[in-house]
Design a protein around this motif. Structure first.
Motif, PDB file in Angstrom:
ATOM      1  N   SER A 130      -8.739   3.078 -15.857  1.00 27.97           N
ATOM      2  CA  SER A 130      -8.382   2.845 -14.450  1.00 27.97           C
ATOM      3  C   SER A 130      -6.877   2.708 -14.279  1.00 27.97           C
ATOM      4  O   SER A 130      -6.299   3.200 -13.293  1.00 27.97           O
TER       5      SER A 130
ATOM      6  N   TRP B  61      -3.581   4.545  -2.316  1.00 33.25           N
ATOM      7  CA  TRP B  61      -4.796   4.943  -3.024  1.00 33.25           C
ATOM      8  C   TRP B  61      -4.798   4.529  -4.489  1.00 33.25           C
ATOM      9  O   TRP B  61      -5.875   4.364  -5.082  1.00 33.25           O
ATOM     10  N   ARG B  62      -3.647   4.376  -5.100  1.00 28.56           N
ATOM     11  CA  ARG B  62      -3.608   4.018  -6.516  1.00 28.56           C
ATOM     12  C   ARG B  62      -4.268   2.663  -6.778  1.00 28.56           C
ATOM     13  O   ARG B  62      -4.817   2.421  -7.855  1.00 28.56           O
ATOM     14  N   TRP B  63      -4.248   1.783  -5.769  1.00 25.98           N
ATOM     15  CA  TRP B  63      -4.863   0.470  -5.939  1.00 25.98           C
ATOM     16  C   TRP B  63      -6.386   0.540  -5.940  1.00 25.98           C
ATOM     17  O   TRP B  63      -7.048  -0.426  -6.339  1.00 25.98           O
TER      18      TRP B  63
ATOM     19  N   LEU C 150      -6.322   0.579  -9.689  1.00 26.98           N
ATOM     20  CA  LEU C 150      -5.639  -0.556 -10.308  1.00 26.98           C
ATOM     21  C   LEU C 150      -6.378  -1.869 -10.096  1.00 26.98           C
ATOM     22  O   LEU C 150      -6.238  -2.803 -10.886  1.00 26.98           O
ATOM     23  N   LEU C 151      -7.187  -1.949  -9.044  1.00 25.80           N
ATOM     24  CA  LEU C 151      -7.955  -3.162  -8.782  1.00 25.80           C
ATOM     25  C   LEU C 151      -8.895  -3.500  -9.936  1.00 25.80           C
ATOM     26  O   LEU C 151      -9.245  -4.671 -10.146  1.00 25.80           O
ATOM     27  N   ASN C 152      -9.313  -2.497 -10.710  1.00 25.04           N
ATOM     28  CA  ASN C 152     -10.227  -2.751 -11.824  1.00 25.04           C
ATOM     29  C   ASN C 152      -9.579  -3.556 -12.943  1.00 25.04           C
ATOM     30  O   ASN C 152     -10.280  -4.218 -13.717  1.00 25.04           O
TER      31      ASN C 152
ATOM     32  N   PRO D  44      -1.953  -0.795   0.685  1.00 26.16           N
ATOM     33  CA  PRO D  44      -1.118  -0.650  -0.513  1.00 26.16           C
ATOM     34  C   PRO D  44      -1.054   0.770  -1.069  1.00 26.16           C
ATOM     35  O   PRO D  44      -0.109   1.125  -1.751  1.00 26.16           O
TER      36      PRO D  44
ATOM     37  N   GLY E  57      -4.461   4.981 -11.945  1.00 29.34           N
ATOM     38  CA  GLY E  57      -3.528   4.453 -10.961  1.00 29.34           C
ATOM     39  C   GLY E  57      -2.102   4.898 -11.170  1.00 29.34           C
ATOM     40  O   GLY E  57      -1.315   4.929 -10.217  1.00 29.34           O
TER      41      GLY E  57
ATOM     42  N   LEU F 258      -7.521  -0.282   1.133  1.00 26.28           N
ATOM     43  CA  LEU F 258      -6.489  -0.066   0.117  1.00 26.28           C
ATOM     44  C   LEU F 258      -5.720   1.226   0.376  1.00 26.28           C
ATOM     45  O   LEU F 258      -4.496   1.269   0.236  1.00 26.28           O
TER      46      LEU F 258
END
Length: 520
Positions: free
Chosen positions: A104, A178-180, A183-185, A176, A108, A172
């Motif tokens: 993930s 789309w990469r988040w 990155l949230l994972n 912030p 990101g 998201l």
């Protein structure tokens, strides 16, 4: 004369009670782990138009962003369950969580579409390790009297996660970035893995020691899916000789997979399970249903943004009623199917879903949510409620109780593979060009050709169900069916893989959900 040596058994694990602190920690870590994989199955579709613009990807790049993940997940999920049985379910689960988080992070940080697709494939490997392990850990850790409640809570929280996913993804993307979405994972994994190592007891199945893994079978299955998917995606703009050779190689790999599984003493997918006509028929219904779902959710999130002009957040929120209806009404639907049998629900459900997809043809430029979108998603959600719980229950009831986990794994993999092929094939069949998602008119025209195709596939599934499905024995509805909220795959039974009977309970013991009958 020496007494015979008893056969190896399931290695004992502490019988944790739900009310204990350990029980709450186990439930938390398994929910976190499964939610990571489930979120990525739902939030990415909402982010696709923004990803395409940011990375300058064509339609094929967006298809691979979805399919690379589904490809490795569908191809390796049965092997992932077997690895947990052999080396320890907690160990494989934690490895899957860490692997998924690392992939993930790579998603990101991806600088281009090629890196993103490769990272998504790695994500699918991590998902194949953690997805079957999360529920298996609950079944192996909790006291038999608490397992049904624990599974119900696990599935319910997972359903809430599935419902929140598109909304969270849209927020998201619009906020912030789309990469988040990926990155949230990472923080979820940093919370999940230490809790699992500290609070979840290890368990494994000693009966698998000494047996080899069907790595060749898993590799051939994944290769067949990959080659066929590549051929379908490239057929709209690639070299036709290359497409033809790739398609032929995919078919050859599929034939080789069947041959390996037929000859192998301990295959990943024993072909004799398809001797049950009911099991085979219900899996055909599954393929039709989840192929249509996969195509619909891939295209509708883009239609709402590119054509109707919705923001990512509004598009994600627009589809929430489908999951909400499943969470609220699946239990009643399952109970009804227990009384009247699955034939009517599995016939009516796909037809309702087909009607919902045809109603989506009303969604065009400046579409009203209340007048155009909401009626479609409500009818679609009603169809999902009608069919999902009976579908899974019928799969489990069509084989011997000891093969329920294997049957569920095959059914889950079939659903994922169907969605994978649909995402690859539907744009081709609907005549979408490489840059279609950048043009509202071009995408709308293709969407209007695609929805009747999805509806037609669902109608075929309804006919198969009406002609072939019969009422199974009572008592086969599992708690995970009743609170399941995922719109992309059926619920997954804990791995009783390779035909081995695993807890909960032998027939007659506490925790046994009911004796499933042998299929026809």
């Amino acid at each position: 004369m020496a007494a015979p040596t008893p056969p190896p058994q399931e290695s004992p694990a502490p019988a944790v009670r739900m009310s204990s602190p350990s029980g709450k920690w186990i439930l938390l870590t398994t929910v976190l782990g499964s939610s990571m994989a489930m979120l990525d199955s739902t939030v990415v579709n909402v982010a696709l138009p923004t990803i395409g613009r940011d990375l300058d990807a064509d339609l094929a790049g967006l298809q691979w962003t979805v399919n690379a993940y589904m490809l490795t997940l569908a191809g390796l999920i049965l092997l992932g369950g077997a690895l947990g049985d052999r080396f320890g379910r907690r160990k494989v689960f934690v490895v899957g969580v860490v692997w998924f988080a690392a992939a993930s992070l790579l998603c990101g940080l991806a600088p281009d579409a090629g890196v993103l697709v490769a990272a998504r494939a790695l994500q699918g490997v991590g998902g194949a390790l953690l997805t079957p392990g999360s529920l298996a850990l609950i079944q192996a850790s909790f006291h038999p009297d608490d397992r049904a409640r624990a599974v119900g809570l696990w599935s319910g929280f997972g359903g809430i996660g599935a419902a929140v996913g598109p909304f969270l993804g849209g927020w998201l993307v619009d906020g912030p970035g789309w990469r988040w979405v990926f990155l949230l994972n990472v923080p979820l994994a940093l919370l999940c893995a230490p809790i699992a190592l500290r609070h979840v007891p290890e368990s494994k199945d000693d009966r698998v020691h000494g047996r080899g893994f069907d790595v060749l079978g898993a590799a051939l299955g994944a290769l067949a899916l990959a080659l066929v998917t590549y051929a379908l995606i490239e057929a709209s703009g690639g070299s036709m000789p290359v497409v033809a050779v790739t398609a032929a190689a995919g078919v050859a790999a599929g034939v080789a997979f069947v041959a390996v599984e037929r000859r192998r003493a301990d295959p990943m997918m024993p072909l004799d399970i398809f001797a049950s006509r009911q099991f085979t028929a219900v899996n055909l219904v599954t393929v039709c249903v989840y192929a249509a779902f996969g195509g619909f959710f891939f295209l509708s999130a883009v239609q709402l943004q590119v054509v109707a002009g919705y923001s990512a957040l509004r598009a994600g929120t627009a589809l929430l009623p489908t999951t909400a209806l499943m969470l609220l009404l699946s239990a009643r639907s399952g109970e009804l199917a227990q009384r009247i049998g699955p034939r009517i629900p599995l016939t009516v459900g796909p037809l309702l879903c087909a009607t919902g997809m045809l109603l989506m043809l009303r969604v065009g430029e400046d579409a009203s949510y209340v007048a155009d979108v909401l009626p479609a998603v409500l009818v679609l959600g009603a169809g999902m409620v009608t069919l999902v719980a009976p579908l899974t229950a019928t799969v489990l009831a069509s084989v011997d109780t000891g093969r329920a986990g294997l049957a569920s794994g095959i059914n889950n993999a079939a659903a994922r593979a169907a969605g994978l092929v649909a995402v690859a094939a539907l744009p081709l069949l609907a005549g979408m060009g490489e840059g279609a998602y950048r043009s509202a008119d071009a995408f709308d025209d293709a969407f209007r050709r695609a929805m009747p195709l999805c509806a037609g596939i669902l109608a075929v599934g309804a006919v198969i169900a009406f002609v072939t499905v019969r009422k199974p024995p009572p008592g086969c509805l599992r708690p995970e069916c009743l609170t399941h909220g995922s719109v992309t795959t059926p619920p997954l039974e804990p791995n009783r893989s390779r035909g081995r009977l695993e807890q909960p309970g032998q027939p007659g013991q506490p925790g046994q959900p009911g004796q499933a009958g042998q299929g026809e």
